[in-house]
Motif scaffolding. Structure first.
Motif, PDB file in Angstrom:
ATOM      1  N   ALA A   1      -6.959  10.926   2.088  1.00  0.00           N
ATOM      2  CA  ALA A   1      -5.733  10.265   1.657  1.00  0.00           C
ATOM      3  C   ALA A   1      -6.053   9.327   0.500  1.00  0.00           C
ATOM      4  N   ALA A   2      -5.292   9.451  -0.579  1.00  0.00           N
ATOM      5  CA  ALA A   2      -5.450   8.527  -1.700  1.00  0.00           C
ATOM      6  C   ALA A   2      -4.409   7.425  -1.546  1.00  0.00           C
ATOM      7  N   VAL A   3      -4.887   6.180  -1.484  1.00  0.00           N
ATOM      8  CA  VAL A   3      -3.982   5.049  -1.273  1.00  0.00           C
ATOM      9  C   VAL A   3      -3.976   4.176  -2.529  1.00  0.00           C
ATOM     10  N   THR A   4      -2.789   3.858  -3.013  1.00  0.00           N
ATOM     11  CA  THR A   4      -2.658   2.978  -4.184  1.00  0.00           C
ATOM     12  C   THR A   4      -2.050   1.652  -3.754  1.00  0.00           C
ATOM     13  N   GLU A   5      -1.804   0.799  -4.736  1.00  0.00           N
ATOM     14  CA  GLU A   5      -1.247  -0.536  -4.474  1.00  0.00           C
ATOM     15  C   GLU A   5      -2.090  -1.244  -3.427  1.00  0.00           C
ATOM     16  N   LEU A   6      -3.370  -1.340  -3.743  1.00  0.00           N
ATOM     17  CA  LEU A   6      -4.354  -1.814  -2.774  1.00  0.00           C
ATOM     18  C   LEU A   6      -4.281  -3.322  -2.583  1.00  0.00           C
ATOM     19  N   PRO A   7      -4.580  -3.763  -1.370  1.00  0.00           N
ATOM     20  CA  PRO A   7      -4.587  -5.204  -1.120  1.00  0.00           C
ATOM     21  C   PRO A   7      -5.810  -5.850  -1.779  1.00  0.00           C
ATOM     22  N   ASP A   8      -5.661  -7.108  -2.178  1.00  0.00           N
ATOM     23  CA  ASP A   8      -6.748  -7.824  -2.843  1.00  0.00           C
ATOM     24  C   ASP A   8      -8.047  -7.736  -2.055  1.00  0.00           C
ATOM     25  N   HIS A   9      -7.925  -7.888  -0.755  1.00  0.00           N
ATOM     26  CA  HIS A   9      -9.151  -7.942   0.052  1.00  0.00           C
ATOM     27  C   HIS A   9     -10.023  -6.701  -0.164  1.00  0.00           C
ATOM     28  N   LEU A  10      -9.399  -5.541  -0.170  1.00  0.00           N
ATOM     29  CA  LEU A  10     -10.191  -4.308  -0.248  1.00  0.00           C
ATOM     30  C   LEU A  10     -10.788  -4.076  -1.621  1.00  0.00           C
ATOM     31  N   ILE A  11     -10.199  -4.695  -2.664  1.00  0.00           N
ATOM     32  CA  ILE A  11     -10.783  -4.439  -3.974  1.00  0.00           C
ATOM     33  C   ILE A  11     -11.759  -5.523  -4.398  1.00  0.00           C
ATOM     34  N   GLN A  12     -12.119  -6.400  -3.454  1.00  0.00           N
ATOM     35  CA  GLN A  12     -13.210  -7.323  -3.765  1.00  0.00           C
ATOM     36  C   GLN A  12     -14.472  -6.514  -4.034  1.00  0.00           C
ATOM     37  N   GLU A  13     -15.352  -7.126  -4.829  1.00  0.00           N
ATOM     38  CA  GLU A  13     -16.576  -6.405  -5.179  1.00  0.00           C
ATOM     39  C   GLU A  13     -17.407  -6.088  -3.943  1.00  0.00           C
TER      40      GLU A  13
ATOM     41  N   MET B   1       0.838  -1.189   0.000  1.00  0.00           N
ATOM     42  CA  MET B   1       0.000   0.000   0.000  1.00  0.00           C
ATOM     43  C   MET B   1       0.876   1.243   0.000  1.00  0.00           C
ATOM     44  N   ARG B   2       0.324   2.276  -0.495  1.00  0.00           N
ATOM     45  CA  ARG B   2       1.123   3.463  -0.662  1.00  0.00           C
ATOM     46  C   ARG B   2       0.220   4.686  -0.674  1.00  0.00           C
ATOM     47  N   VAL B   3       0.627   5.711   0.053  1.00  0.00           N
ATOM     48  CA  VAL B   3      -0.122   6.964   0.038  1.00  0.00           C
ATOM     49  C   VAL B   3       0.350   7.771  -1.159  1.00  0.00           C
ATOM     50  N   ARG B   4      -0.582   8.232  -1.984  1.00  0.00           N
ATOM     51  CA  ARG B   4      -0.175   8.991  -3.157  1.00  0.00           C
ATOM     52  C   ARG B   4      -0.556  10.468  -3.057  1.00  0.00           C
ATOM     53  N   ARG B   5      -1.519  10.764  -2.231  1.00  0.00           N
ATOM     54  CA  ARG B   5      -1.901  12.161  -2.103  1.00  0.00           C
ATOM     55  C   ARG B   5      -2.573  12.354  -0.757  1.00  0.00           C
TER      56      ARG B   5
ATOM     57  N   GLU C   1       4.907  11.770  -3.871  1.00  0.00           N
ATOM     58  CA  GLU C   1       5.457  11.004  -4.989  1.00  0.00           C
ATOM     59  C   GLU C   1       6.238   9.760  -4.560  1.00  0.00           C
ATOM     60  N   PRO C   2       7.307   9.923  -3.785  1.00  0.00           N
ATOM     61  CA  PRO C   2       8.195   8.777  -3.568  1.00  0.00           C
ATOM     62  C   PRO C   2       7.720   7.843  -2.460  1.00  0.00           C
ATOM     63  N   ARG C   3       8.444   6.751  -2.314  1.00  0.00           N
ATOM     64  CA  ARG C   3       8.139   5.783  -1.258  1.00  0.00           C
ATOM     65  C   ARG C   3       8.846   6.114   0.040  1.00  0.00           C
TER      66      ARG C   3
ATOM     67  N   GLY D   1     -14.219  -2.647  -4.305  1.00  0.00           N
ATOM     68  CA  GLY D   1     -13.807  -2.836  -5.696  1.00  0.00           C
ATOM     69  C   GLY D   1     -14.448  -1.841  -6.640  1.00  0.00           C
ATOM     70  N   LYS D   2     -15.698  -1.484  -6.367  1.00  0.00           N
ATOM     71  CA  LYS D   2     -16.402  -0.568  -7.261  1.00  0.00           C
ATOM     72  C   LYS D   2     -16.304   0.884  -6.782  1.00  0.00           C
ATOM     73  N   ASP D   3     -15.470   1.112  -5.795  1.00  0.00           N
ATOM     74  CA  ASP D   3     -15.307   2.484  -5.289  1.00  0.00           C
ATOM     75  C   ASP D   3     -13.911   3.001  -5.557  1.00  0.00           C
ATOM     76  N   ARG D   4     -13.207   2.308  -6.441  1.00  0.00           N
ATOM     77  CA  ARG D   4     -11.856   2.758  -6.757  1.00  0.00           C
ATOM     78  C   ARG D   4     -11.897   3.930  -7.727  1.00  0.00           C
ATOM     79  N   SER D   5     -10.966   4.833  -7.551  1.00  0.00           N
ATOM     80  CA  SER D   5     -10.777   5.916  -8.501  1.00  0.00           C
ATOM     81  C   SER D   5      -9.413   5.716  -9.149  1.00  0.00           C
ATOM     82  N   GLY D   6      -9.080   6.637 -10.033  1.00  0.00           N
ATOM     83  CA  GLY D   6      -7.759   6.580 -10.655  1.00  0.00           C
ATOM     84  C   GLY D   6      -6.963   7.815 -10.273  1.00  0.00           C
ATOM     85  N   ILE D   7      -5.657   7.651 -10.161  1.00  0.00           N
ATOM     86  CA  ILE D   7      -4.816   8.817  -9.885  1.00  0.00           C
ATOM     87  C   ILE D   7      -3.701   8.850 -10.915  1.00  0.00           C
ATOM     88  N   ARG D   8      -3.489  10.028 -11.470  1.00  0.00           N
ATOM     89  CA  ARG D   8      -2.450  10.189 -12.482  1.00  0.00           C
ATOM     90  C   ARG D   8      -1.108  10.450 -11.810  1.00  0.00           C
ATOM     91  N   ALA D   9      -0.050  10.387 -12.620  1.00  0.00           N
ATOM     92  CA  ALA D   9       1.290  10.594 -12.072  1.00  0.00           C
ATOM     93  C   ALA D   9       1.406  11.959 -11.401  1.00  0.00           C
TER      94      ALA D   9
END
Lengths: 597, 479
Positions: free
Chosen positions: A73-85, A1-5, A22-24, A89-97
């Motif tokens: 907080a926008a979190v990327t690299e999500l764990p499988d469990h949280l993106i289950q339907e 998992m990673r905080v992106r914003r 940006e970075p880790r 899973g249906k509440d994900r957004s996209g974040i650009r670079a």
């Protein structure tokens, strides 16, 4: 998992902040009160699995509860469990670079969950997953937030050394064995063991209590005996890591923090987000450097994200420039700016002056002499101000940096200026080739102070001193360089005239030269300029060290009543004015050149 | 022997053969097999997504999952349409379609195409693959090509099995064509043969169950079905007389009865003659109610008042006795109607009130008083309830038109179970997937092979067929 914003509104010292993370590996630096820790606190509150953190009016910006606290907080690299339907899973957004959001995780974006914590004036926190443009979010529970793998080192550091609910060690156990019951069984076993092995003295006390209780007509106990409290056992705080026979709570803070960090690092599948406030806390320098090296490796392998704050020059020095993020806060607006990795130049600067990034305002001298001069001037001014109970330069966060040459000094000034620091650069004015750089730096808000056209520091000083002052300067030079050497270099500039003593007035008479000619010769020697027409390059000027610079500052101070009216004096006055410029929130008096005396 | 004891080889065959298709005739334990597969998957800590077409199907599947003890978080049962809409509602960019909060099912083709686009994206595939170990689709013969394309997208992310019976593929033919089992389905989902028995009839009439399996081949090849010697009761067609006597003749206390017509007007006519002892089952999107709701929204008082009375006449027996055509004509020319009979007074007042203050509330009040008139029985009970509910909604929330209120009522109804009537007049299209004790085929000569098969397989205890001859030749389905 990673905080992106991370976006923060109305939380403690932060009225507003929007940070594209940006970075880790993120090291937050900046002066005290730059709201670095508040940023980490905000992140902790929005991501932590805590059920009901207590909020007070003081958590609102300026205690104004009419505007809600909003932390996203926008979190990327999500764990499988949280993106289950059935989860999000249906509440994900996209974040650009560049950190901008898209409603859906479309191509060219990274999928993310935007988690929002809102605290209203009833101090009631709510957590939701939100999406850009949607009015309503979906609630996210504490146990779901626990899947985000957020840990904070330092907060309840010993918790993670125990098999406690929500502790990382428990997480580690469950990940591997998949059984919370193992922990419970161990605790029950422990209770049994204590029952069986209670020493006689404890038993006696228990028996006495039983007799006394019976006399008072309390419940008719069968057999009172010491035992571990079962609620304590089931809340699991009684199981703790031991090294041989010593519980880890007995070790030093640094060791406990590191152990806690290492457990948390392993606890979450898919990688954790670890936050450390003041990484240097409890660590001696070599362990600090080692930890940073370890974190750098873990983060660059993509398994971990670490956000830390530091006030340690050693930490700054041990990291890559691009790991560093400067935090500034002005009137509630917090800005986080990443130190650009492209600017190779910064790296050298960090190594040269790691503490500069930890300061509030920066004074850059062209070289050692200027740094010494500025340091000496500030030391004197600080003494005065201390007596007047005014804040001194250290309190104000004034950092002095060696520019290592005019060109470098200006470029470094520009880099600090870009990062938002107020910067003043003091450089010579005998090299027109850097004029373009100077203009560029000034365009970025950097103040560049130069001497009169064509002059270096020594030129200016020598031209501004009266006769007595000049005499002192030559004596100072002689102390540093030796009488012979000083005279020899001046003689070389007076066509081989033979000089005696150290009094420039006497030199003029003896050598039948005008006092101006003698001053020119002294200046040339002091700067170390090439002898006109002579083939031999002068090795070095008279005052090319920080020590010498400091001694020049002392000279300036003793000659202040005369110098204050000269160009030299006005430069000194501007330097001090910059150093002690009142901070917006403070009510200190502006301090002028009179401080120098 | 219980069905589940026999299931385990079939369950294994399905799970080992993914992706695959399973053809099972009516009443042979399709729902049971699906539940058994889900149960097996859940025992391995897996989760299944089960899709079907109707809400009745969803209910039946959910009940069966409970019977098998499948934990709630181990299975998701949805209609394909609801699942697709939910997906595209959340991902308008991935789906390439913005949809309103509440679905407009008239646009379902666009919804399916959008869902197919969304299912093709990396983000949705990842979600599916981490959410489900298996996807099972029931009643696959009812899939439209657009729905089939959605499922084809899912197959790439999660192993999928589809279940159905090509002999029960019934359709409201629109622009969208249904899947062809032989070409579309088998190409993506190879056939997996499993053993089956006619479980539905094993207690009540096992002979009937065996016979129904035996006629499949004839029906599939367009041959006539011969009722001579069959375990069904055949009645010579004799106009209304035969229909009435058969329907009235079914014992009242021997379980549910379905009388099957072919089109709605046939059903309404039959129900009206049966004096309200049978209720008419309606399609979820029945036009008659929608037309009436639009009338309430848009008509002037005279047309509305006469239209309300007409609606009541169409839905209930005995209304025209009190409110004959003349009274409707009078209302249509904006004149109030009068009566000397005290028992009619309240109703006449309520109807006249529509002329003076037309509103969903006054319309509703008028309809309610009409049902209290002597000798009046509503037989279009579903349409009637639906209309009253829509009027009620529109009265409580004046921002809603009655048509919008009806859409809300219907969306709600989709997700709740139908109120069951013990005696019903219905059509093969609507009765599919439902079970009754007794069925009466009112005019078997009208049916296509598929309709005939569906109709014959609805009753577990008795089947009565009214037709011109005991040899029934199905109509050509292409018409």
């Amino acid at each position: 998992m990673r905080v992106r914003r991370l976006a923060v509104q109305n939380f403690r010292g932060i009225k507003r902040c929007d940070w594209n993370v940006e970075p880790r590996l993120v090291a937050l630096v900046g002066a005290g009160d730059a709201t670095k820790t508040t940023l980490l606190d905000a992140l902790g509150l929005v991501l932590s699995p805590s059920y009901s953190p207590q909020f007070t009016d003081a958590d609102f910006y300026r205690c104004n509860t009419s505007e809600p606290i909003v932390i996203e907080a926008a979190v990327t690299e999500l764990p499988d469990h949280l993106i289950q339907e059935s989860q999000f899973g249906k509440d994900r957004s996209g974040i650009r670079a560049d950190g901008t959001f898209e409603h859906d995780p479309i191509d060219d974006t990274e999928e993310c969950l935007i988690i929002r914590l809102t605290v209203n004036d009833e101090l009631e926190p709510t957590w939701e997953v939100v999406r850009p443009g949607d009015e309503e979010g979906r609630p996210i529970s504490a146990s779901q937030r626990a899947r985000l793998g957020f840990f904070r080192v330092g907060e309840r550091v010993d918790l993670h050394l125990r098999w406690a609910r929500t502790s990382a060690l428990t997480g580690l156990t469950e990940n591997r064995s998949g059984a919370a019951s193992i922990i419970l069984a161990a605790q029950r076993g422990a209770r049994e063991a204590v029952f069986d092995a209670a020493p006689e003295q404890l038993m006696e006390a228990a028996t006495l209590a039983q007799t006394s209780a019976r006399r008072l007509g309390s419940a008719p106990f069968g057999r009172l005996r010491p035992g571990l409290e079962p609620t304590g056992a089931s809340s699991a705080h009684s199981l703790i890591l031991h090294d041989e026979d010593i519980p880890l709570t007995g070790f030093g803070l640094g060791t406990r923090r590191l152990t806690s960090l290492s457990i948390q690092d392993q606890a979450v599948e898919g990688g954790s987000i670890v936050v450390v406030d003041e990484i240097e806390h409890g660590l001696e320098p070599h362990r600090l450097a080692h930890v940073l090296h370890y974190l750098s490796q873990r983060t660059s392998s993509g398994e971990l994200q670490v956000l830390l704050t530091t006030h340690s020059p050693i930490a700054v020095e041990s990291m890559q420039a691009s790991d560093l993020n400067v935090v500034r806060s002005e009137a509630g607006e917090t800005v986080v700016q990443r130190v650009s990795a492209e600017l190779d130049d910064v790296q050298g600067m960090l190594r040269a002056a790691p503490s500069a990034l930890l300061g509030r305002r920066i004074l850059i001298g062209e070289g050692a002499t200027e740094v010494g001069l500025i340091r000496g001037l500030l030391r004197r001014a600080d003494n005065r101000r201390r007596a007047d109970q005014l804040p001194i330069s250290a309190t104000l966060g004034v950092a002095i940096v060696d520019g290592r040459g005019g060109n470098q000094a200006v470029r470094r000034g520009a880099l600090f200026g870009e990062l938002g620091y107020p910067v003043t650069v003091l450089i010579d004015n005998d090299d027109a080739s850097i004029d373009t750089e100077v203009a560029a730096a000034e365009a970025k808000g950097v103040r560049v102070i130069r001497w009169t056209q064509g002059r270096a520091l020594e030129d200016e000083l020598i031209r501004c001193l009266d006769e007595a002052g000049l005499h002192s300067l030559v004596q100072l030079a002689a102390e540093i360089k030796g009488e012979e050497s000083v005279r020899a270099s001046v003689e070389a500039r007076l066509d081989g005239a033979s000089l005696a003593g150290l009094d420039p007035s006497a030199w003029a008479l003896g050598a039948t030269r005008t006092p101006e000619a003698v001053r020119d010769a002294i200046a040339g020697s002091a700067v170390g300029r090439k002898v006109a027409g002579g083939g031999k390059e002068e090795k070095k000027g008279w005052f090319k060290s920080e020590d010498a610079g400091e001694q020049l500052a002392a000279l300036v101070a003793t000659n202040w009543s005369h110098l204050s009216k000269t160009e030299m004096g006005s430069v000194v006055t501007s330097l001090l004015a910059f150093a002690y410029e009142p901070v917006a929130t403070e009510e200190s008096q502006p301090s002028g050149g009179s401080d120098a005396a | 022997m219980r069905p589940e004891d026999q299931l385990s080889p079939s369950v294994r065959a399905v799970l080992d053969g993914l992706p695959c298709s399973v053809t099972l005739p009516a009443g042979t334990g399709k729902t049971e097999l699906i539940a058994a597969v889900v149960s097996e998957v859940s025992k391995q800590d897996g989760t299944a997504l089960v899709l079907t077409h109707t809400h009745a199907g969803v209910d039946a599947l959910r009940r069966r999952m409970r019977k098998f003890g499948v934990a709630k978080d181990r299975v998701v049962v949805r209609t394909i349409d609801a699942w697709c809409f939910d997906l595209i509602r959340h991902f308008p960019q991935l789906a390439g379609l913005e949809v309103p909060e509440a679905p407009v099912w008239a646009n379902s083709c666009a919804y399916h195409q959008a869902a197919a686009r969304a299912v093709g994206t990396h983000a949705v595939r990842r979600m599916l693959s981490v959410s489900y170990q298996v996807v099972l689709v029931d009643e696959y013969q009812d899939c439209l090509i657009d729905q089939h394309n959605v499922i084809l997208g899912i197959v790439g992310a999660v192993p999928t099995a589809v279940f159905g019976d090509p002999l029960q593929g019934l359709f409201d033919f629109g622009t969208n064509r249904p899947v062809q089992w032989g070409s579309d389905v088998l190409a993506a989902f190879p056939d997996m043969a499993v053993d089956y028995r006619p479980w539905r009839w094993q207690h009540d009439n096992s002979e009937l169950g065996d016979w129904l399996l035996s006629i499949r081949e004839a029906l599939q090849t367009g041959q006539p079905v011969d009722l001579v010697g069959a375990p069904v009761k055949w009645i010579q067609a004799d106009g209304l007389q035969a229909q009435n006597s058969v329907c009235f003749g079914v014992p009242i206390d021997d379980g549910s009865v379905a009388a099957l017509g072919r089109f709605r007007p046939d059903c309404v006519t039959v129900a009206s003659r049966l004096q309200g002892t049978y209720a008419v089952m309606e399609a979820l999107d029945e036009k008659a109610t929608a037309t009436f709701c639009a009338l309430v929204d848009h008509s002037g008082p005279p047309a509305l008042a006469s239209g309300v009375v007409q609606f009541a006449v169409n839905c209930a027996t005995g209304v025209a006795v009190h409110l004959p055509a003349a009274s409707r004509t009078r209302l249509a020319s904006s004149k109030p109607i009068g009566t000397r009979k005290p028992e009619l007074q309240a109703t006449f007042d309520a109807v006249n009130k529509i002329l003076s203050s037309p509103s969903p509330g006054t319309v509703r009040a008028a309809l309610e008083t009409i049902t209290r008139l002597p000798g009046v029985t509503v037989y279009c009970r579903e349409a009637w309830r639906e209309a009253l509910a829509a009027l009620q909604h529109a009265t409580l929330d004046p921002r809603l038109s009655v048509v919008e209120a009806l859409a809300k009522v219907r969306n709600h109804a989709r997700t709740t179970e139908r109120r069951s009537e013990s005696r019903i007049v219905t059509r093969p299209l609507l009765a599919k997937g439902l079970e009754y004790k007794h069925v009466v085929l009112l005019d078997a000569d009208q049916y296509t092979a598929v309709e005939l098969y569906v109709a014959l397989t609805r009753g577990s205890k008795s089947v009565t067929v009214i037709s011109k001859s005991p040899q029934i030749t199905p109509r050509d389905s292409r018409r």
